[in-house]
Design a protein around this motif. Structure first.
Motif, short mmCIF file in Angstrom:
data_model
loop_
_atom_site.label_atom_id
_atom_site.label_comp_id
_atom_site.label_asym_id
_atom_site.label_seq_id
_atom_site.Cartn_x
_atom_site.Cartn_y
_atom_site.Cartn_z
N GLN A 181 0.83 -1.21 0.00
CA GLN A 181 0.00 0.00 0.00
C GLN A 181 0.86 1.25 0.00
OE1 GLN A 181 -3.09 0.23 -0.71
NE2 GLN A 181 -3.17 -2.00 -0.83
N GLN A 229 1.64 1.69 -3.53
CA GLN A 229 0.49 2.16 -4.31
C GLN A 229 0.16 3.63 -4.02
OE1 GLN A 229 -2.19 0.66 -6.30
NE2 GLN A 229 -0.59 -0.78 -6.84
N LEU A 257 -8.50 4.56 -4.13
CA LEU A 257 -8.88 3.67 -3.02
C LEU A 257 -10.37 3.40 -3.05
CD1 LEU A 257 -6.96 4.93 0.13
CD2 LEU A 257 -6.75 2.73 -1.01
N ARG A 306 -4.48 -0.19 4.12
CA ARG A 306 -4.67 1.03 3.32
C ARG A 306 -4.67 2.27 4.21
NH1 ARG A 306 -6.34 -3.07 0.64
NH2 ARG A 306 -6.41 -3.09 -1.63
N GLY A 365 -1.18 2.76 5.47
CA GLY A 365 -0.37 3.18 4.32
C GLY A 365 -0.53 4.66 4.05
#
Lengths: 265, 150
Positions: free
Chosen positions: A51, A54, A120, A151, A154
């Motif tokens: 994450q 990303q 997301l 997430r 992250g």
């Protein structure tokens, strides 16, 4: 008959108020559940690393380019205002203070909401639409721990780091314009800046702002994905809601945080 | 993407973020990690500080040689006591004088020192005897008006 109309209007208001209240309740419960890890550390850690890749590494280009140009524009604008007072040497401190205190945390958070937040929401919304989240629950895996927690954390890790890089690029972009293009003496650009910028008051408080924005943006993004209607239109509505609500939350919270930090109230 | 390259790029990202903090700390804020053992402390009493604050510069001939550490009020004489940290490599004579100055017309307040001709130097925790308070613009204007009206 007007009597019925009024009663219906009041009833609708009540239903809406209860829905808003329930939404906040769901979102708060969702946040508390998502902040904690499930059992086992090894597997969640590798998901956290993914994450960070990303949300953070892939957001780098837009953040760095934006930082550079914001710094350059600030130096250009600041120079043309300050030159009227004969104090154009102060452009370094103006650029540094405005970037560290405001532009860095706020602009990086707005860009993060548009770049990472919307992604997301769409990702989690599609997981819900294709019933991956329900499948996990049936298998006895809590999707809040497995999908949301990496997430959320992250995002909280990435945005402050992105903010710091934005600030560095902004200050060097300002130097590029002020020193190399407008001919401010390099020594006074940096010395005025160092005289004015305080490590705790400006840099650390900027990081605190950034941490708050990170939590709020990521929370809004994953909650809208999780709460989306499982249709293609539902995903598009949820993605729009993420960007709009996250941007407004950033700007409103920025005012509150600034007021608290400057001690204006 | 295989997990090794992913971990390397994430690691580079985090390191770049921490480096950015270090660059900001040193280049933008001029954070000084000099410990207290690099400097010695002097005290000075002023009748009026008028805007001098903690962490203000202490300079000698325009060169910054220290900072104001703390400001306290002496409740016996009702004067401000300023504690300054001075660079250990700068010895100051016992007849050094201290005055509160303003950088430019509207700039920040700082303490300006000027050394005398004595041979002895000030030691740690000594006091600078010869001090001059900041010029308060309102008082100056008041004096000017009174002198004109006579």
């Amino acid at each position: 008959m007007i009597h019925h109309y009024l009663i219906n209007a009041v009833r609708r208001m009540g239903i809406n108020a209860l829905a808003v209240c329930a939404g906040f309740g769901r979102a708060s419960w969702f946040l508390v559940q998502s902040l904690t890890w499930g059992k086992g550390f090894k597997a969640p850690f590798s998901r956290l690393v993914f994450q960070v890749y990303q949300l953070g590494v892939l957001s780098l280009p837009i953040i760095l380019v934006a930082g550079l140009f914001v710094g350059m524009v600030l130096a250009l604008q600041g120079y043309h205002i300050l030159v009227g007072y004969g104090s154009q040497e102060a452009v370094g401190q103006m650029v540094a203070l405005s970037i560290l205190r405001e532009f860095g945390p706020v602009v990086s958070a707005l860009l993060f909401a548009g770049r990472a937040g919307s992604a997301l929401t769409a990702e989690i919304g599609l997981m819900k639409t294709t019933e991956q989240l329900s499948a996990m629950e049936i298998m006895g895996v809590d999707p809040l721990k497995r999908i949301m927690a990496p997430r959320l954390w992250g995002g909280i890790i990435c945005l402050p780091l992105l903010n710091l890089m934005f600030c560095v690029l902004g200050i060097y972009g300002g130097a590029l314009v002020a020193v190399d293009m407008l001919g401010i003496y390099e020594g006074s650009y940096w010395a005025n800046m160092q005289g004015a910028v305080e490590f705790y008051d400006d840099i650390v408080k900027g990081i605190i702002k950034s941490l708050v924005f990170a939590l709020v943006v990521t929370w809004i993004a994953i909650f809208h994905g999780w709460n989306a209607h499982p249709t293609s239109q539902g995903i598009s509505t949820a993605t729009t809601a993420t960007v709009v609500q996250a941007s407004l939350a950033i700007l409103a919270l920025d005012f509150v945080l600034t007021a608290v930090m400057l001690g204006g109230f | 993407m295989n997990s090794k390259r992913l971990e390397i790029s994430v690691g580079a990202f985090v390191i770049a973020g921490i480096l950015a903090l270090v660059v900001l700390a040193f280049n933008a804020s001029g954070l000084n990690f000099a410990r207290d053992d690099q400097s010695y402390f002097l005290y000075a009493r002023f009748e009026n500080l008028s805007g001098l604050s903690e962490r203000a510069k202490v300079s000698l001939s325009g060169v910054t040689i220290g900072r104001v550490v703390s400001i306290e009020l002496d409740t016996e004489d009702y004067v401000a006591v300023v504690k300054m940290a001075i660079d250990k490599n700068v010895p100051l004579t016992t007849d050094t004088s201290a005055s509160i100055l303003t950088a430019g017309l509207l700039g920040e307040k700082y303490i300006g020192l000027s050394v005398g001709a004595d041979e002895e130097t000030l030691m740690n925790a000594d006091e600078i005897a010869d001090t001059q308070s900041s010029i308060v613009l309102e008082e100056l204007i008041g004096q000017f008006l009174f002198s004109r009206s006579e």
